[in-house]
Each structure stands twice: as structure tokens, then as C-alpha cells.
Design an enzyme around this catalytic site. Structure first.
Site, mmCIF file in Angstrom:
data_model
loop_
_atom_site.group_PDB
_atom_site.id
_atom_site.type_symbol
_atom_site.label_atom_id
_atom_site.label_comp_id
_atom_site.label_asym_id
_atom_site.label_seq_id
_atom_site.Cartn_x
_atom_site.Cartn_y
_atom_site.Cartn_z
ATOM 1 N N ASP A 67 51.268 19.861 30.274
ATOM 2 C CA ASP A 67 50.013 19.696 31.017
ATOM 3 C C ASP A 67 50.266 19.324 32.474
ATOM 4 O O ASP A 67 51.394 19.025 32.868
ATOM 5 C CB ASP A 67 49.131 18.641 30.334
ATOM 6 N N ASP A 136 44.521 6.877 22.245
ATOM 7 C CA ASP A 136 43.397 7.376 21.440
ATOM 8 C C ASP A 136 43.813 8.545 20.541
ATOM 9 O O ASP A 136 42.969 9.252 19.997
ATOM 10 C CB ASP A 136 42.237 7.804 22.361
ATOM 11 N N HIS A 138 45.554 11.279 21.429
ATOM 12 C CA HIS A 138 45.616 12.634 21.993
ATOM 13 C C HIS A 138 47.058 13.113 22.152
ATOM 14 O O HIS A 138 47.977 12.304 22.320
ATOM 15 C CB HIS A 138 44.850 12.739 23.323
ATOM 16 N N GLU A 143 41.912 15.521 24.263
ATOM 17 C CA GLU A 143 41.226 14.272 23.993
ATOM 18 C C GLU A 143 40.449 14.335 22.680
ATOM 19 O O GLU A 143 40.178 15.435 22.157
ATOM 20 C CB GLU A 143 40.251 13.997 25.142
HETATM 21 C C1 GLP Z 1 49.249 11.375 29.129
HETATM 22 C C2 GLP Z 1 49.965 12.676 28.805
HETATM 23 C C3 GLP Z 1 50.416 12.720 27.369
HETATM 24 C C4 GLP Z 1 51.175 11.451 27.021
HETATM 25 C C5 GLP Z 1 50.269 10.261 27.213
HETATM 26 C C6 GLP Z 1 50.927 8.947 26.842
HETATM 27 O O1 GLP Z 1 47.922 11.363 28.702
HETATM 28 N N1 GLP Z 1 49.143 13.798 29.075
HETATM 29 O O2 GLP Z 1 51.246 13.863 27.185
HETATM 30 O O3 GLP Z 1 51.620 11.510 25.701
HETATM 31 O O4 GLP Z 1 49.899 10.225 28.589
HETATM 32 O O5 GLP Z 1 51.632 8.416 27.927
HETATM 33 P P1 GLP Z 1 52.681 7.244 27.825
HETATM 34 O O6 GLP Z 1 53.904 7.834 27.235
HETATM 35 O O7 GLP Z 1 52.904 6.809 29.250
HETATM 36 O O8 GLP Z 1 52.080 6.192 26.978
#
Ligand code: GLP
Length: 262
Positions: A67, A136, A138, A143
Site C-alpha cells: 500500500d 483493528d 486490518h 479497514e
Molecule cells: C499500517 C499499514 C499496515 C500495517 C499497520 C500496522 O496501517 N498499512 O500494513 O500492518 O500499519 O503498523 P505497525 O506495524 O506500525 O503496528
């Protein structure tokens, strides 16, 4: 789903990285799906260590990321292109031309996403997809409320995700509200999926993804329908799993087999 519960995120990251290293050694043209966020950083460091030790080369590996924020150029220090360059690509011997991140500045985002899916298809699909998980539940930026059959496209971030990701920006107002993201359906086409989850703030999401019903309320729950998914958790992220002792016992046996097969 195999659930590997490790004492620390360092141990989980080492094992996950060793699976990727072994796959790239076996097939130097492996196609990787890569993720951003703080979670995979330790695993990326372990992958880089294996390159530095001369154990493996990424020269022929191609990668596609999950993404990108809409509106951020790849040079912005919070863009996911920038993140990947800094946290992995500069540390391994991959050819940058073989790395792909959705273009958050694309004039026609729909065409950008369709072309991205086609590129992955033409490459033969993703061999190993790395995932983190949002608090959450995702995956990528899919989402709660996103169809589990969704394809790569423009998505809208929830207030929770904006709040979670605000720590990387000067304020929550600066977090983009839209992103381009691979869809849940697109992600589930990967041949193998490695999801990493660390810390107590992921415990509810992990429990919902693994032991909750398959529901668009937790898009990671779609992974229950994939036949080669590995969750690597630390003890805090696994804390709310009802069957954690069983998962630990089963995965320790399966991991031995993976290592024997290597
Ligand atoms: C963002 C990314 C996800 C990732 C999430 C969790 O929303 N788009 O791909 O898994 O953050 O991030 P973190 O690893 O910093 O908790």
C-alpha cells in the site's frame, strides 16, 4: 493457519526471516509481497544480515508492496516507498528497479491499481506475502467494513488507523485520509503468507483474526480461508488466543519439518 508464539519479537523476526532467506536461496527469482509499519523492521534487519553474511542474494528478487498513502511522493519521509528504501532495499542487494510500490500521486489511481495487479499476475503472483496487522485487524489498508473479496484500489482510513499512524507524523491532521491498497482478495492470492504481530495492542486483533468468525469487521480473518498462512507473534500479541498452547506445540513440530526440508 500456523501460529508461532515466541518469547520476543526478535526471536519471531529471526524465524520469519529465515523462512524468507531459505525461500530466496531455493528460488533466487522469488516474488515477494512486502509490508510497512514498525512491525517488520526487525525481520528486515535479519534479512539484511543474511545478505551481509553472503548467505543469500536478492539480485533477481522482485517485490510488490501492499500500500501507499494517497498524496505523498516517494521522497516524503512518511511515504511507504521511502520507508522501504530506508528499512530494507538499501540494506540488501535488490535492484531498485525490481521493487514496486503503488504511486500515491498517480493521476488516475484506478488505472494505477489495475496496472499493479496486472504486473503481479504477469510476474506469476506473489510467492511470499509479508503482512503486519492493524490494531483493528486490518491488513494492508483494508479497514473494517472492506469486502473480503476486495481488489487493489483506493481506500479510506478509519479514525483509529489515522490515530495509530499519527505517531509518525507531526500531528493527526497530517496523516493522509486515503491510500492505495492491495485488496483482501488480491492478498489472499499469495502462495504463502507470513503475518507478524507484536505487542499487547495487537492482542485483540490477533484473537479476532485467528479465533473469531470470518468477517469484514476484521479483514485479517479472511486469512483463515488461505491454506498456507503463518502468524509470528510475541507472547503479548498472542495473549488473548484461547488455543495458544496447542498452537505452540503444533507449530514447533511444523517448524522443525520446515527446517529439515530446507
Ligand atoms: C499500517 C499499514 C499496515 C500495517 C499497520 C500496522 O496501517 N498499512 O500494513 O500492518 O500499519 O503498523 P505497525 O506495524 O506500525 O503496528
Amino acid at each position: 493457519m500456523e501460529i508461532v508464539i515466541c518469547k520476543t519479537k526478535e526471536e519471531a523476526s529471526r524465524i520469519a526471516a529465515s523462512i524468507i532467506t531459505a525461500a530466496v536461496k531455493a528460488n533466487p527469482e522469488t516474488v515477494l509481497g512486502l509490508a510497512t509499519g514498525s512491525t517488520p523492521v526487525t525481520m528486515y534487519d535479519e534479512m539484511a544480515k543474511a545478505v551481509a553474511a553472503g548467505e543469500v542474494s536478492y539480485k533477481k528478487v522482485r517485490s510488490w508492496n501492499l500500500d501507499e498513502y494517497v498524496g505523498l511522493p516517494g521522497t516524503h519521509d512518511q511515504s511507504y516507498r521511502y520507508f522501504m528504501n530506508e528499512n530494507l532495499f538499501k540494506k540488501i542487494d535488490i535492484d531498485l528497479a525490481n521493487t514496486h510500490v503503488l504511486n500515491g500521486l498517480a493521476e488516475d489511481p484506478v488505472a494505477e491499481c489495475a496496472a499493479y495487479e496486472k504486473q503481479i499476475k504477469d510476474a506469476g503472483g506473489i510467492d511470499i506475502q509479508v503482512l503486519g496487522i492493524g490494531s483493528d485487524g486490518h491488513i494492508a489498508f483494508n479497514e473494517p467494513g472492506t469486502s473480503l473479496a476486495s481488489r487493489t484500489g483506493v481506500v479510506y482510513l478509519t479514525p483509529q488507523t489515522i490515530k495509530d499512524n499519527a505517531r509518525f507524523f507531526k500531528s493527526a491532521d497530517e496523516v493522509p485520509t486515503r491510500a492505495l491498497s492491495m485488496g483482501v482478495g488480491s492478498i489472499c492470492e499469495a502462495k504463502k503468507i507470513i503475518l507478524l504481530a507484536f505487542g499487547a495492542n495487537k492482542a485483540d486483533a490477533v484473537a479476532a483474526a485467528v479465533e473469531g468468525g470470518v468477517s469484514q469487521y476484521c479483514t485479517a480473518s479472511a486469512l483463515q480461508c488461505h491454506n498456507d498462512v503463518w502468524f509470528f507473534c510475541d507472547e503479548e500479541a498472542a495473549a488473548k488466543l484461547k488455543l495458544k498452547d496447542y498452537y505452540s506445540w503444533r507449530s514447533s513440530i511444523k517448524l522443525q519439518k520446515v527446517q529439515v526440508n530446507d
